[in-house]
Each structure stands twice: as C-alpha cells, then as structure tokens.
Design a protein around this motif. Sequence first.
Motif, PDB file in Angstrom:
ATOM      1  N   VAL A  83       0.479  -1.275   0.011  1.00  0.00           N
ATOM      2  CA  VAL A  83       0.297   0.544   0.040  1.00  0.00           C
ATOM      3  C   VAL A  83       0.862   1.219   0.423  1.00  0.00           C
ATOM      4  O   VAL A  83       2.122   1.505   0.867  1.00  0.00           O
ATOM      5  CB  VAL A  83      -0.676  -0.619   1.347  1.00  0.00           C
ATOM      6  CG1 VAL A  83      -0.252   0.641   2.918  1.00  0.00           C
ATOM      7  CG2 VAL A  83      -2.097   1.720   0.696  1.00  0.00           C
ATOM      8  N   SER A  84       0.196   1.530  -0.875  1.00  0.00           N
ATOM      9  CA  SER A  84       1.315   3.459  -0.907  1.00  0.00           C
ATOM     10  C   SER A  84       0.137   4.211   0.089  1.00  0.00           C
ATOM     11  O   SER A  84      -0.333   4.625   0.345  1.00  0.00           O
ATOM     12  CB  SER A  84       1.634   3.851  -2.171  1.00  0.00           C
ATOM     13  OG  SER A  84       2.010   2.774  -3.342  1.00  0.00           O
ATOM     14  N   CYS A  85       1.071   5.264   0.880  1.00  0.00           N
ATOM     15  CA  CYS A  85       0.697   6.187   1.828  1.00  0.00           C
ATOM     16  C   CYS A  85       1.093   7.230   1.848  1.00  0.00           C
ATOM     17  O   CYS A  85       2.497   7.449   1.228  1.00  0.00           O
ATOM     18  CB  CYS A  85       1.442   5.224   3.097  1.00  0.00           C
ATOM     19  SG  CYS A  85       1.009   3.860   3.620  1.00  0.00           S
ATOM     20  N   ALA A  86       0.331   8.511   1.677  1.00  0.00           N
ATOM     21  CA  ALA A  86       0.785   9.760   2.313  1.00  0.00           C
ATOM     22  C   ALA A  86      -0.631  10.763   2.861  1.00  0.00           C
ATOM     23  O   ALA A  86      -1.454  10.201   3.151  1.00  0.00           O
ATOM     24  CB  ALA A  86       0.720   9.703   0.086  1.00  0.00           C
ATOM     25  N   ILE A  87      -0.293  11.871   2.777  1.00  0.00           N
ATOM     26  CA  ILE A  87      -1.108  12.932   2.948  1.00  0.00           C
ATOM     27  C   ILE A  87      -1.703  13.826   1.986  1.00  0.00           C
ATOM     28  O   ILE A  87      -0.341  14.213   0.544  1.00  0.00           O
ATOM     29  CB  ILE A  87      -0.275  13.675   3.837  1.00  0.00           C
ATOM     30  CG1 ILE A  87       0.020  13.305   5.393  1.00  0.00           C
ATOM     31  CG2 ILE A  87      -1.638  14.406   4.330  1.00  0.00           C
ATOM     32  CD1 ILE A  87       0.033  13.816   6.747  1.00  0.00           C
ATOM     33  N   VAL A  88      -3.267  13.931   1.894  1.00  0.00           N
ATOM     34  CA  VAL A  88      -3.280  15.136   0.511  1.00  0.00           C
ATOM     35  C   VAL A  88      -2.260  16.292   0.157  1.00  0.00           C
ATOM     36  O   VAL A  88      -1.658  16.827   1.331  1.00  0.00           O
ATOM     37  CB  VAL A  88      -4.809  15.559   0.755  1.00  0.00           C
ATOM     38  CG1 VAL A  88      -4.973  15.987  -0.350  1.00  0.00           C
ATOM     39  CG2 VAL A  88      -5.856  14.140   1.396  1.00  0.00           C
ATOM     40  N   PRO A  89      -1.657  16.308  -1.139  1.00  0.00           N
ATOM     41  CA  PRO A  89      -0.800  17.080  -1.295  1.00  0.00           C
ATOM     42  C   PRO A  89      -1.138  18.587  -1.073  1.00  0.00           C
ATOM     43  O   PRO A  89       0.054  19.274  -0.635  1.00  0.00           O
ATOM     44  CB  PRO A  89      -0.179  17.167  -2.501  1.00  0.00           C
ATOM     45  CG  PRO A  89      -0.686  15.396  -3.224  1.00  0.00           C
ATOM     46  CD  PRO A  89      -2.061  15.538  -2.237  1.00  0.00           C
ATOM     47  N   ALA A  90      -1.752  19.403  -1.174  1.00  0.00           N
ATOM     48  CA  ALA A  90      -2.226  20.090  -1.032  1.00  0.00           C
ATOM     49  C   ALA A  90      -1.966  20.522   0.642  1.00  0.00           C
ATOM     50  O   ALA A  90      -2.304  22.112   1.086  1.00  0.00           O
ATOM     51  CB  ALA A  90      -4.136  20.503  -1.561  1.00  0.00           C
ATOM     52  N   VAL A  91      -2.358  20.139   1.194  1.00  0.00           N
ATOM     53  CA  VAL A  91      -2.451  20.287   2.926  1.00  0.00           C
ATOM     54  C   VAL A  91      -1.096  19.148   3.339  1.00  0.00           C
ATOM     55  O   VAL A  91      -0.166  19.102   4.961  1.00  0.00           O
ATOM     56  CB  VAL A  91      -3.443  19.494   3.543  1.00  0.00           C
ATOM     57  CG1 VAL A  91      -4.597  20.861   3.002  1.00  0.00           C
ATOM     58  CG2 VAL A  91      -3.843  18.187   3.603  1.00  0.00           C
ATOM     59  N   ALA A  92      -0.308  18.728   2.607  1.00  0.00           N
ATOM     60  CA  ALA A  92       1.003  17.889   3.112  1.00  0.00           C
ATOM     61  C   ALA A  92       1.635  18.782   4.179  1.00  0.00           C
ATOM     62  O   ALA A  92       2.368  18.290   5.282  1.00  0.00           O
ATOM     63  CB  ALA A  92       1.680  17.171   2.117  1.00  0.00           C
ATOM     64  N   LYS A  93       1.779  20.148   3.772  1.00  0.00           N
ATOM     65  CA  LYS A  93       3.287  20.970   4.784  1.00  0.00           C
ATOM     66  C   LYS A  93       1.997  20.998   5.844  1.00  0.00           C
ATOM     67  O   LYS A  93       3.263  22.427   6.596  1.00  0.00           O
ATOM     68  CB  LYS A  93       3.850  21.792   3.813  1.00  0.00           C
ATOM     69  CG  LYS A  93       4.782  21.221   2.994  1.00  0.00           C
ATOM     70  CD  LYS A  93       5.968  22.108   1.794  1.00  0.00           C
ATOM     71  CE  LYS A  93       6.272  21.208   1.120  1.00  0.00           C
ATOM     72  NZ  LYS A  93       7.019  22.539   0.197  1.00  0.00           N
ATOM     73  N   LEU A  94       0.884  21.345   5.580  1.00  0.00           N
ATOM     74  CA  LEU A  94       0.022  21.852   6.974  1.00  0.00           C
ATOM     75  C   LEU A  94       0.163  21.018   8.665  1.00  0.00           C
ATOM     76  O   LEU A  94      -0.265  21.658   9.569  1.00  0.00           O
ATOM     77  CB  LEU A  94      -1.455  21.845   6.380  1.00  0.00           C
ATOM     78  CG  LEU A  94      -1.169  23.340   5.196  1.00  0.00           C
ATOM     79  CD1 LEU A  94      -2.405  23.738   4.751  1.00  0.00           C
ATOM     80  CD2 LEU A  94       0.119  24.977   6.036  1.00  0.00           C
ATOM     81  N   ASN A  95       0.199  19.493   8.381  1.00  0.00           N
ATOM     82  CA  ASN A  95      -0.261  18.938   8.765  1.00  0.00           C
ATOM     83  C   ASN A  95       0.995  19.066   9.790  1.00  0.00           C
ATOM     84  O   ASN A  95       2.016  18.238   9.798  1.00  0.00           O
ATOM     85  CB  ASN A  95      -0.257  17.355   8.549  1.00  0.00           C
ATOM     86  CG  ASN A  95      -0.624  16.790   9.489  1.00  0.00           C
ATOM     87  OD1 ASN A  95       0.684  15.608   9.804  1.00  0.00           O
ATOM     88  ND2 ASN A  95      -1.917  16.701  10.353  1.00  0.00           N
TER      89      ASN A  95
END
Length: 198
Positions: A83-95
């Motif tokens: 499974v590939s994991c990520a945080i939604v790119p538009a908010v990745a630096k805000l979390n």
Amino acid sequence: ELAIIALRLHRLGPLAEHAAFTTVALRGYPPATQHTDQPKPAEAIRWMGPVDVRGVIRQALFAHPTSTITWQVPVSRPAKLVVSCAIVPAVAKLNPDGVRVTLSVRPPGAPTAIVSERTIRPSVHAADRYWRSLTVDVPGSADGDTEISLTTALPDHGTPDYAWAMLGEPRLLWRRRPADVWRLARAATRSAPGRSPS
C-alpha cells in the motif's frame, strides 16, 4: 541534484513494479468492515479517484484518523501486499505531526497477524512528500480468505489538523516469470518514441 534523482526514482517505481509483478487491486473487493471515530463516516473513508503525488498517480482511499478498513480476500499462493501512503498534497506541509499507517494481514487459521507500520510526516521529512510504501509478505492459503486491515491513526500526542491520509492503491503482487519480464521489456523498447519499426 539529490532532489531531482529522488523525483526520478519515485516516478520510475510504478513502471518497475508493472514490469516485475502482476497486480490485483483491493479496490476490486468490497470491504468486509469499515470503522472510524469521525462523526461523518462517509466523508472520513472514501475513494478519491486518481491522485497525483509528485508525478505518480494512484487510486487513493481517503482515511481520516482514526479509521480502519478490512477486506477478506482469497490469496491461494504467496504474494506481496503493498500500500502506498501519503497525505493529501495540498495540505501535506500544513499537518504538523503526521499520520501513522498500519497494515495488518492475518492468513486463515493464523494465531497472530503480520504487521507493518509507518508514520508519514511530510511537514518534517521531505521523503514523506512522496508516496511511501508499506509491504507485507502474504503466505498463500487454500483454506479460506485472508484478512487484510489498514488503519490510520494519529501519533502519540498528535493533532488531527490536516491529517488527511491517503492509502494509494492497496494491492497484491505476484512476481512475473523472467520470460514475461523480458517480453514486456522488448515490447516497451519497440514502442518507444522515435524508434523506427523493425
């Protein structure tokens, strides 16, 4: 320079995987169960469609912490579960604190599950701004379905702000025979732009 190399390797990953493995995506199976502590389950767990993370597009399952999705899938021969994991790119630096993703596999009759875990924190670690992989080797069994669970959770003392986790195309992989890999490579070479037909 290192960032450019990392980006190129990231984009080559799906091509290498396709060449070396046959794939079955879990999105072809309805989940056996879904649980979340969020007030609106339909918004907390949902397929988003294709999502581009640094040039690699994967079908993404949105899973806001804390959420668990479980499948019951027949796996008759040994496979690799990815499974590939990520945080939604538009908010990745805000979390600020990231999301912990846990992949759990329990073959039929097994007393314990096989577990793999990763915390993704793109606001701190540049590597986590790409798709990051979790992998488990799944024993094959003809005795029933294998239970596969994916859980997103907050790290200890983590904040839920922008903890918008994505699970990219959970999938079972089986290694191709060398002859099949060679055949795919030859076909790709023949169809490469600028190459004249032989």
